[in-house]
Design a protein around this motif. Structure first.
Motif, PDB file in Angstrom:
ATOM      1  N   ILE A  12       0.840  -1.193   0.000  1.00  0.00           N
ATOM      2  CA  ILE A  12       0.000   0.000   0.000  1.00  0.00           C
ATOM      3  C   ILE A  12       0.877   1.245   0.000  1.00  0.00           C
ATOM      4  CG2 ILE A  12      -1.675   1.334   1.331  1.00  0.00           C
ATOM      5  CD1 ILE A  12      -2.876  -1.286   2.257  1.00  0.00           C
ATOM      6  N   SER A  13       0.546   2.135  -0.890  1.00  0.00           N
ATOM      7  CA  SER A  13       1.227   3.424  -0.945  1.00  0.00           C
ATOM      8  C   SER A  13       0.142   4.472  -1.115  1.00  0.00           C
ATOM      9  CB  SER A  13       2.223   3.464  -2.104  1.00  0.00           C
ATOM     10  OG  SER A  13       1.533   3.305  -3.325  1.00  0.00           O
ATOM     11  N   GLY A  14       0.483   5.689  -0.976  1.00  0.00           N
ATOM     12  CA  GLY A  14      -0.504   6.736  -1.139  1.00  0.00           C
ATOM     13  C   GLY A  14      -0.085   7.979  -0.409  1.00  0.00           C
ATOM     14  N   GLN A  15      -0.986   8.897  -0.294  1.00  0.00           N
ATOM     15  CA  GLN A  15      -0.756  10.185   0.321  1.00  0.00           C
ATOM     16  C   GLN A  15      -1.650  10.299   1.551  1.00  0.00           C
ATOM     17  OE1 GLN A  15       1.785  11.796  -1.091  1.00  0.00           O
ATOM     18  NE2 GLN A  15       1.469  13.461   0.321  1.00  0.00           N
ATOM     19  N   VAL A  16      -1.101  10.803   2.639  1.00  0.00           N
ATOM     20  CA  VAL A  16      -1.871  11.041   3.858  1.00  0.00           C
ATOM     21  C   VAL A  16      -1.842  12.533   4.146  1.00  0.00           C
ATOM     22  CG1 VAL A  16      -2.050  10.613   6.344  1.00  0.00           C
ATOM     23  CG2 VAL A  16      -1.289   8.775   4.818  1.00  0.00           C
ATOM     24  N   PHE A  17      -3.037  13.097   4.359  1.00  0.00           N
ATOM     25  CA  PHE A  17      -3.167  14.488   4.768  1.00  0.00           C
ATOM     26  C   PHE A  17      -3.779  14.500   6.152  1.00  0.00           C
ATOM     27  CE2 PHE A  17      -3.356  14.482   0.176  1.00  0.00           C
ATOM     28  CZ  PHE A  17      -2.445  15.469  -0.155  1.00  0.00           C
ATOM     29  N   ALA A  18      -3.048  15.026   7.110  1.00  0.00           N
ATOM     30  CA  ALA A  18      -3.533  15.119   8.489  1.00  0.00           C
ATOM     31  C   ALA A  18      -3.863  16.579   8.762  1.00  0.00           C
ATOM     32  CB  ALA A  18      -2.463  14.621   9.463  1.00  0.00           C
ATOM     33  N   SER A  23      -2.420  24.965  15.941  1.00  0.00           N
ATOM     34  CA  SER A  23      -1.184  25.168  15.186  1.00  0.00           C
ATOM     35  C   SER A  23       0.045  24.566  15.862  1.00  0.00           C
ATOM     36  CB  SER A  23      -0.955  26.649  14.891  1.00  0.00           C
ATOM     37  OG  SER A  23      -0.899  27.393  16.091  1.00  0.00           O
ATOM     38  N   ASP A  24       0.117  24.629  17.208  1.00  0.00           N
ATOM     39  CA  ASP A  24       1.283  24.054  17.884  1.00  0.00           C
ATOM     40  C   ASP A  24       1.315  22.529  17.735  1.00  0.00           C
ATOM     41  OD1 ASP A  24      -1.008  24.084  19.540  1.00  0.00           O
ATOM     42  OD2 ASP A  24       0.198  23.906  21.360  1.00  0.00           O
ATOM     43  N   LEU A  25       0.155  21.900  17.749  1.00  0.00           N
ATOM     44  CA  LEU A  25       0.100  20.450  17.539  1.00  0.00           C
ATOM     45  C   LEU A  25       0.425  20.092  16.092  1.00  0.00           C
ATOM     46  CD1 LEU A  25      -3.043  19.451  19.626  1.00  0.00           C
ATOM     47  CD2 LEU A  25      -0.633  19.132  20.231  1.00  0.00           C
ATOM     48  N   ALA A  26      -0.004  20.938  15.152  1.00  0.00           N
ATOM     49  CA  ALA A  26       0.314  20.702  13.743  1.00  0.00           C
ATOM     50  C   ALA A  26       1.823  20.777  13.512  1.00  0.00           C
ATOM     51  CB  ALA A  26      -0.422  21.704  12.860  1.00  0.00           C
ATOM     52  N   ILE A  27       2.465  21.735  14.140  1.00  0.00           N
ATOM     53  CA  ILE A  27       3.927  21.874  14.011  1.00  0.00           C
ATOM     54  C   ILE A  27       4.620  20.638  14.575  1.00  0.00           C
ATOM     55  CG2 ILE A  27       5.931  23.163  14.867  1.00  0.00           C
ATOM     56  CD1 ILE A  27       4.107  25.699  14.679  1.00  0.00           C
ATOM     57  N   LYS A  28       4.194  20.215  15.760  1.00  0.00           N
ATOM     58  CA  LYS A  28       4.799  19.036  16.398  1.00  0.00           C
ATOM     59  C   LYS A  28       4.586  17.786  15.535  1.00  0.00           C
ATOM     60  CE  LYS A  28       6.825  17.480  20.119  1.00  0.00           C
ATOM     61  NZ  LYS A  28       8.245  17.727  20.302  1.00  0.00           N
ATOM     62  N   ALA A  29       3.366  17.621  15.016  1.00  0.00           N
ATOM     63  CA  ALA A  29       3.087  16.467  14.152  1.00  0.00           C
ATOM     64  C   ALA A  29       3.951  16.508  12.896  1.00  0.00           C
ATOM     65  CB  ALA A  29       1.606  16.439  13.784  1.00  0.00           C
ATOM     66  N   GLU A  31       6.879  17.844  12.557  1.00  0.00           N
ATOM     67  CA  GLU A  31       8.239  17.483  12.953  1.00  0.00           C
ATOM     68  C   GLU A  31       8.367  15.978  13.152  1.00  0.00           C
ATOM     69  OE1 GLU A  31       8.833  19.787  16.506  1.00  0.00           O
ATOM     70  OE2 GLU A  31       9.061  21.667  15.390  1.00  0.00           O
ATOM     71  N   ASN A  32       7.393  15.380  13.815  1.00  0.00           N
ATOM     72  CA  ASN A  32       7.452  13.943  14.112  1.00  0.00           C
ATOM     73  C   ASN A  32       7.255  13.077  12.873  1.00  0.00           C
ATOM     74  OD1 ASN A  32       7.916  14.344  16.848  1.00  0.00           O
ATOM     75  ND2 ASN A  32       5.737  14.319  17.355  1.00  0.00           N
ATOM     76  N   LEU A  33       6.618  13.618  11.852  1.00  0.00           N
ATOM     77  CA  LEU A  33       6.313  12.825  10.653  1.00  0.00           C
ATOM     78  C   LEU A  33       7.131  13.235   9.431  1.00  0.00           C
ATOM     79  CD1 LEU A  33       2.426  12.815  11.113  1.00  0.00           C
ATOM     80  CD2 LEU A  33       3.992  10.902  11.535  1.00  0.00           C
ATOM     81  N   ARG A  34       8.079  14.138   9.592  1.00  0.00           N
ATOM     82  CA  ARG A  34       8.820  14.645   8.438  1.00  0.00           C
ATOM     83  C   ARG A  34       9.591  13.563   7.693  1.00  0.00           C
ATOM     84  NH1 ARG A  34      11.643  18.366  11.898  1.00  0.00           N
ATOM     85  NH2 ARG A  34      12.927  17.062  13.205  1.00  0.00           N
ATOM     86  N   HIS A  35       9.912  12.451   8.341  1.00  0.00           N
ATOM     87  CA  HIS A  35      10.627  11.368   7.672  1.00  0.00           C
ATOM     88  C   HIS A  35       9.728  10.570   6.725  1.00  0.00           C
ATOM     89  CE1 HIS A  35       8.693   9.359  11.050  1.00  0.00           C
ATOM     90  NE2 HIS A  35       8.883   8.213  10.412  1.00  0.00           N
ATOM     91  N   LEU A  36       8.447  10.826   6.745  1.00  0.00           N
ATOM     92  CA  LEU A  36       7.501  10.135   5.866  1.00  0.00           C
ATOM     93  C   LEU A  36       7.120  11.075   4.722  1.00  0.00           C
ATOM     94  CD1 LEU A  36       5.244   8.582   8.648  1.00  0.00           C
ATOM     95  CD2 LEU A  36       7.029   7.425   7.319  1.00  0.00           C
ATOM     96  N   SER A  37       7.669  10.832   3.550  1.00  0.00           N
ATOM     97  CA  SER A  37       7.475  11.752   2.423  1.00  0.00           C
ATOM     98  C   SER A  37       6.036  11.777   1.913  1.00  0.00           C
ATOM     99  CB  SER A  37       8.422  11.383   1.279  1.00  0.00           C
ATOM    100  OG  SER A  37       8.137  10.074   0.818  1.00  0.00           O
ATOM    101  N   ASN A  38       5.239  10.784   2.246  1.00  0.00           N
ATOM    102  CA  ASN A  38       3.863  10.739   1.757  1.00  0.00           C
ATOM    103  C   ASN A  38       2.854  11.302   2.770  1.00  0.00           C
ATOM    104  OD1 ASN A  38       4.215   8.574   3.517  1.00  0.00           O
ATOM    105  ND2 ASN A  38       2.664   7.334   2.490  1.00  0.00           N
ATOM    106  N   VAL A  39       3.344  11.901   3.854  1.00  0.00           N
ATOM    107  CA  VAL A  39       2.459  12.460   4.882  1.00  0.00           C
ATOM    108  C   VAL A  39       2.626  13.980   4.910  1.00  0.00           C
ATOM    109  CG1 VAL A  39       1.904  12.541   7.338  1.00  0.00           C
ATOM    110  CG2 VAL A  39       2.569  10.371   6.285  1.00  0.00           C
ATOM    111  N   SER A  40       1.497  14.676   4.838  1.00  0.00           N
ATOM    112  CA  SER A  40       1.476  16.134   4.945  1.00  0.00           C
ATOM    113  C   SER A  40       0.563  16.515   6.092  1.00  0.00           C
ATOM    114  CB  SER A  40       0.929  16.765   3.663  1.00  0.00           C
ATOM    115  OG  SER A  40       1.716  16.427   2.553  1.00  0.00           O
ATOM    116  N   VAL A  41       1.040  17.401   6.947  1.00  0.00           N
ATOM    117  CA  VAL A  41       0.218  17.914   8.037  1.00  0.00           C
ATOM    118  C   VAL A  41      -0.242  19.307   7.649  1.00  0.00           C
ATOM    119  CG1 VAL A  41       0.118  18.525  10.468  1.00  0.00           C
ATOM    120  CG2 VAL A  41       1.455  16.533   9.743  1.00  0.00           C
ATOM    121  N   VAL A  42      -1.550  19.499   7.678  1.00  0.00           N
ATOM    122  CA  VAL A  42      -2.158  20.771   7.304  1.00  0.00           C
ATOM    123  C   VAL A  42      -2.638  21.457   8.578  1.00  0.00           C
ATOM    124  CG1 VAL A  42      -3.960  21.872   5.919  1.00  0.00           C
ATOM    125  CG2 VAL A  42      -2.902  19.737   5.111  1.00  0.00           C
TER     126      VAL A  42
END
Length: 169
Positions: A12-18, A23-29, A31-42
């Motif tokens: 399974i591959s794909g794109q995840v938008f969280a 805003s502070d939780l979005a920044i933390k998320a 940072e924690n997920l930056r190693h996953l190129s298919n995950v974007s935090v909005v």
């Protein structure tokens, strides 16, 4: 709120938008997920505006009703799962599957209690949901209807949607 768009290839591959409204939780998320190129935090609410097309939408806060933008974002055979909760007491996890352009299957998965989803709360929908939970008619829901008036199969009626005990069209 998470949206996921899957490709046909395995694994399974794909794109995840969280989406995260705090805003502070979005920044933390991010940072924690930056190693996953298919995950974007909005850093925004997924209750406002248009969402990208999705195979799966998971909402992790209680809504009194399914938002039109969530339903519109679902691809055919896409699924939306969210805690449908009234303004007080427990609610249910509702699974909605888009069968065709204007056809949605619905199923109650389990009882649920969640924090309120900012932007997905409505007092009138809460009252209708509370009554449906009290009478237990909601447990028989098999489909979600939009764009047509409610009929005798309605077990919970909202502003521009309703849950039905009838099978999806």
């Amino acid at each position: 709120i998470y949206t996921l768009s899957l490709h046909d290839a395995l694994p399974i591959s794909g794109q995840v938008f969280a989406y995260e409204i705090e805003s502070d939780l979005a920044i933390k998320a991010s940072e924690n997920l930056r190693h996953l190129s298919n995950v974007s935090v909005v850093a925004a609410s997924a209750c406002e505006g248009q969402l990208p097309e999705a195979d799966i939408i998971y909402v992790s806060a209680g809504a009194t009703h399914p938002l039109g933008s969530w339903l519109d974002a679902l691809k055919i055979n896409g699924r939306l799962i969210f805690p449908m909760t009234a303004n007080s007491g427990f609610g249910v996890m509702l699974l909605i599957t888009r069968r065709k352009e204007n056809s949605y299957a619905a199923a109650i998965v389990s009882p649920a209690g969640f924090i309120p989803c900012v932007g997905a709360r409505d007092d009138t929908a809460s009252q209708a949901l509370g009554a449906a939970l009290q009478s237990r008619t909601l447990l028989a829901a098999k489909s979600l209807r939009r764009g047509v008036g409610a009929d005798e199969s309605a077990c919970c009626v909202g502003k521009d949607w309703w849950l039905s005990t009838a099978e999806p069209d």
